[in-house]
Design a protein around this motif. Sequence first.
Motif, PDB file in Angstrom:
ATOM      1  N   THR A   1      12.711  37.081  28.887  1.00 53.83           N
ATOM      2  CA  THR A   1      12.527  35.991  27.878  1.00 53.83           C
ATOM      3  C   THR A   1      14.270  35.618  27.471  1.00 53.83           C
ATOM      4  O   THR A   1      15.307  35.668  28.120  1.00 53.83           O
ATOM      5  CB  THR A   1      12.501  37.081  26.240  1.00 53.83           C
ATOM      6  OG1 THR A   1      13.641  37.628  25.702  1.00 53.83           O
ATOM      7  CG2 THR A   1      11.487  37.961  26.587  1.00 53.83           C
ATOM      8  N   VAL A   2      14.337  34.361  26.536  1.00 52.95           N
ATOM      9  CA  VAL A   2      15.474  33.820  26.113  1.00 52.95           C
ATOM     10  C   VAL A   2      16.491  34.823  25.389  1.00 52.95           C
ATOM     11  O   VAL A   2      17.733  34.573  25.180  1.00 52.95           O
ATOM     12  CB  VAL A   2      14.923  32.472  25.094  1.00 52.95           C
ATOM     13  CG1 VAL A   2      14.182  32.041  26.614  1.00 52.95           C
ATOM     14  CG2 VAL A   2      14.202  33.174  23.900  1.00 52.95           C
ATOM     15  N   CYS A   3      16.235  35.790  24.745  1.00 54.42           N
ATOM     16  CA  CYS A   3      16.433  37.192  24.005  1.00 54.42           C
ATOM     17  C   CYS A   3      17.083  37.924  25.470  1.00 54.42           C
ATOM     18  O   CYS A   3      17.098  38.620  25.928  1.00 54.42           O
ATOM     19  CB  CYS A   3      15.995  37.848  22.754  1.00 54.42           C
ATOM     20  SG  CYS A   3      14.881  36.399  21.697  1.00 54.42           S
ATOM     21  N   GLN A   4      18.892  37.860  25.039  1.00 53.90           N
ATOM     22  CA  GLN A   4      19.227  38.325  25.796  1.00 53.90           C
ATOM     23  C   GLN A   4      18.899  39.985  26.145  1.00 53.90           C
ATOM     24  O   GLN A   4      18.883  40.655  25.004  1.00 53.90           O
ATOM     25  CB  GLN A   4      20.456  38.479  25.702  1.00 53.90           C
ATOM     26  CG  GLN A   4      21.765  39.104  27.039  1.00 53.90           C
ATOM     27  CD  GLN A   4      22.871  38.991  26.055  1.00 53.90           C
ATOM     28  OE1 GLN A   4      23.609  38.668  25.244  1.00 53.90           O
ATOM     29  NE2 GLN A   4      24.821  38.777  27.790  1.00 53.90           N
ATOM     30  N   LYS A   5      18.764  40.950  27.276  1.00 49.53           N
ATOM     31  CA  LYS A   5      18.727  41.777  27.295  1.00 49.53           C
ATOM     32  C   LYS A   5      16.806  42.489  27.208  1.00 49.53           C
ATOM     33  O   LYS A   5      16.681  43.735  26.217  1.00 49.53           O
ATOM     34  CB  LYS A   5      19.108  43.139  26.840  1.00 49.53           C
ATOM     35  CG  LYS A   5      20.841  43.047  27.466  1.00 49.53           C
ATOM     36  CD  LYS A   5      21.774  43.629  27.022  1.00 49.53           C
ATOM     37  CE  LYS A   5      23.209  43.127  27.115  1.00 49.53           C
ATOM     38  NZ  LYS A   5      24.393  45.159  26.769  1.00 49.53           N
TER      39      LYS A   5
ATOM     40  N   TYR B   1      12.744  29.916  16.361  1.00 47.09           N
ATOM     41  CA  TYR B   1      13.502  30.076  18.410  1.00 47.09           C
ATOM     42  C   TYR B   1      13.746  31.885  18.173  1.00 47.09           C
ATOM     43  O   TYR B   1      14.561  31.819  16.850  1.00 47.09           O
ATOM     44  CB  TYR B   1      14.857  30.272  18.463  1.00 47.09           C
ATOM     45  CG  TYR B   1      15.349  29.367  19.173  1.00 47.09           C
ATOM     46  CD1 TYR B   1      14.485  29.038  21.070  1.00 47.09           C
ATOM     47  CD2 TYR B   1      16.605  30.607  19.524  1.00 47.09           C
ATOM     48  CE1 TYR B   1      15.302  29.418  22.330  1.00 47.09           C
ATOM     49  CE2 TYR B   1      16.673  30.943  20.948  1.00 47.09           C
ATOM     50  CZ  TYR B   1      16.361  30.433  22.186  1.00 47.09           C
ATOM     51  OH  TYR B   1      16.761  30.321  23.445  1.00 47.09           O
ATOM     52  N   PRO B   2      12.984  32.491  18.749  1.00 50.50           N
ATOM     53  CA  PRO B   2      13.078  32.041  20.078  1.00 50.50           C
ATOM     54  C   PRO B   2      10.948  32.074  19.697  1.00 50.50           C
ATOM     55  O   PRO B   2      10.474  32.525  18.643  1.00 50.50           O
ATOM     56  CB  PRO B   2      13.274  33.394  20.626  1.00 50.50           C
ATOM     57  CG  PRO B   2      13.167  34.056  20.329  1.00 50.50           C
ATOM     58  CD  PRO B   2      13.520  33.727  19.149  1.00 50.50           C
ATOM     59  N   SER B   3      10.404  31.236  20.610  1.00 55.50           N
ATOM     60  CA  SER B   3       9.246  31.222  20.393  1.00 55.50           C
ATOM     61  C   SER B   3       8.251  30.131  21.609  1.00 55.50           C
ATOM     62  O   SER B   3       8.903  30.464  22.969  1.00 55.50           O
ATOM     63  CB  SER B   3       8.308  30.382  19.671  1.00 55.50           C
ATOM     64  OG  SER B   3       7.338  29.981  19.041  1.00 55.50           O
ATOM     65  N   PHE B   4       7.420  30.025  21.586  1.00 52.96           N
ATOM     66  CA  PHE B   4       6.434  29.905  22.594  1.00 52.96           C
ATOM     67  C   PHE B   4       6.850  28.046  23.250  1.00 52.96           C
ATOM     68  O   PHE B   4       7.582  27.290  22.502  1.00 52.96           O
ATOM     69  CB  PHE B   4       5.402  29.379  22.111  1.00 52.96           C
ATOM     70  CG  PHE B   4       4.196  28.502  23.364  1.00 52.96           C
ATOM     71  CD1 PHE B   4       4.423  29.212  25.023  1.00 52.96           C
ATOM     72  CD2 PHE B   4       3.323  28.130  23.476  1.00 52.96           C
ATOM     73  CE1 PHE B   4       3.402  28.903  25.716  1.00 52.96           C
ATOM     74  CE2 PHE B   4       2.623  27.252  24.553  1.00 52.96           C
ATOM     75  CZ  PHE B   4       2.402  27.634  25.753  1.00 52.96           C
TER      76      PHE B   4
ATOM     77  N   LYS C   1      13.709  46.229  24.267  1.00 54.59           N
ATOM     78  CA  LYS C   1      14.879  45.600  24.855  1.00 54.59           C
ATOM     79  C   LYS C   1      15.811  47.169  25.836  1.00 54.59           C
ATOM     80  O   LYS C   1      15.586  48.256  25.761  1.00 54.59           O
ATOM     81  CB  LYS C   1      16.264  45.914  23.859  1.00 54.59           C
ATOM     82  CG  LYS C   1      17.686  45.839  24.041  1.00 54.59           C
ATOM     83  CD  LYS C   1      18.700  45.725  23.069  1.00 54.59           C
ATOM     84  CE  LYS C   1      20.310  45.466  23.635  1.00 54.59           C
ATOM     85  NZ  LYS C   1      21.149  45.222  21.636  1.00 54.59           N
ATOM     86  N   ILE C   2      16.141  47.026  26.947  1.00 57.94           N
ATOM     87  CA  ILE C   2      16.353  47.832  27.907  1.00 57.94           C
ATOM     88  C   ILE C   2      16.868  47.248  29.257  1.00 57.94           C
ATOM     89  O   ILE C   2      17.346  46.178  29.387  1.00 57.94           O
ATOM     90  CB  ILE C   2      14.888  47.914  29.116  1.00 57.94           C
ATOM     91  CG1 ILE C   2      14.491  48.614  29.531  1.00 57.94           C
ATOM     92  CG2 ILE C   2      14.185  46.647  29.439  1.00 57.94           C
ATOM     93  CD1 ILE C   2      13.214  48.845  30.241  1.00 57.94           C
ATOM     94  N   ARG C   3      17.567  48.626  29.661  1.00 57.67           N
ATOM     95  CA  ARG C   3      19.334  47.863  30.676  1.00 57.67           C
ATOM     96  C   ARG C   3      18.342  47.677  31.845  1.00 57.67           C
ATOM     97  O   ARG C   3      16.896  47.415  32.354  1.00 57.67           O
ATOM     98  CB  ARG C   3      19.383  49.567  31.306  1.00 57.67           C
ATOM     99  CG  ARG C   3      20.185  49.808  30.382  1.00 57.67           C
ATOM    100  CD  ARG C   3      20.583  51.196  30.541  1.00 57.67           C
ATOM    101  NE  ARG C   3      21.744  51.805  29.837  1.00 57.67           N
ATOM    102  CZ  ARG C   3      20.229  53.236  28.898  1.00 57.67           C
ATOM    103  NH1 ARG C   3      19.826  53.685  30.031  1.00 57.67           N
ATOM    104  NH2 ARG C   3      20.762  54.179  28.229  1.00 57.67           N
TER     105      ARG C   3
END
Length: 327
Positions: free
Chosen positions: A298-302, A91-94, A279-281
């Motif tokens: 994505t499930v990852c913040q930012k 995690y994270p993955s498909f 990672k982008i604003r």
Amino acid sequence: MYIKTSGLIKLLKPYNIRPRIRSIGRYMDMMELNNGCLFSRYLSASDYTITERKIRKFFRLNDYYYITMGNGSDEIIGLLITIYKKIASFYPSFVMYERLSFALGKRFYHIALNKNFEVDLGRTCRTIEKKCIDLFFIAYPNNPTCNAFNRIVMLKLILQYPNTLFVFDEAYYPFSKKSFIDLIEKVNNVCILRTLSKIGFASLRFGYLFSSRCLHTFIQLVKLPYNVSKQTLMIVNNIFGRIGIDLKEYDKERNRLASFFKKRLFIFINGCCNFFFIKIRKRIVDYLMEKKIYIKETVCQKFYRISIGNKEENRYLMDMINEKTNI
């Protein structure tokens, strides 16, 4: 008991309604004439065999590699989950590994990657042992982080847990050229999943799995018959007979975008897929969406996914980022 019917005349032909649907009937008649494809007949074993030979020849594989074909990779993922009980993935993955596991009533376990989005070997081993994982999906390269996990770490897992089947989902193989396909002849707990979706044939819905004969036999027990159409197989035969992927422009554009992101001090993974994990604003993302540039969450913040386009598309992307950041 099976009766061989190839070459025999079937006297009881299905009622043909096509002449009553004139435009469709004429089109289908033309297709049959040009391609030798009878729409009124089910597929035969030889139809699948021809495609299997084409795929083996393209990848220069011998007959030890058995091939299961599916209606996209998702169907094959579902077939594998049907056979096994406890499933895991990083995690994270498909997302489909988890979604199909829940849909089929199976237990699914996440194993979190470390802060650098790499495999935590200790955590992975503990989960496999404690939860008795018997099916492990590994997106290779990973989606959405677009990095290919350390090969030595993967080999340690494969050798340490021979009773766990490791499925390497190599959807982005055309871009990464990294694979574990050579292990199929050496160990019994590895299979390789691939697709045509990432090279321009997403709507064709064709996925295929390389495995040993033993696993292939089990899959056939749960696979629906005629799951891939004759027309799909005809197109796939042409693809593997003529395909030639030139990645020179892709490599050039990837390097150009990577250089641009570095100069703008963006945090990103320059992996081996046809996109960047960056990672982008949020305000920049919203601005790009306004300018008709699709940025995938994505499930990852930012963190977001930005696809690598052609020269003009990438130039437009960079111009819009410059415009918003006033650089």
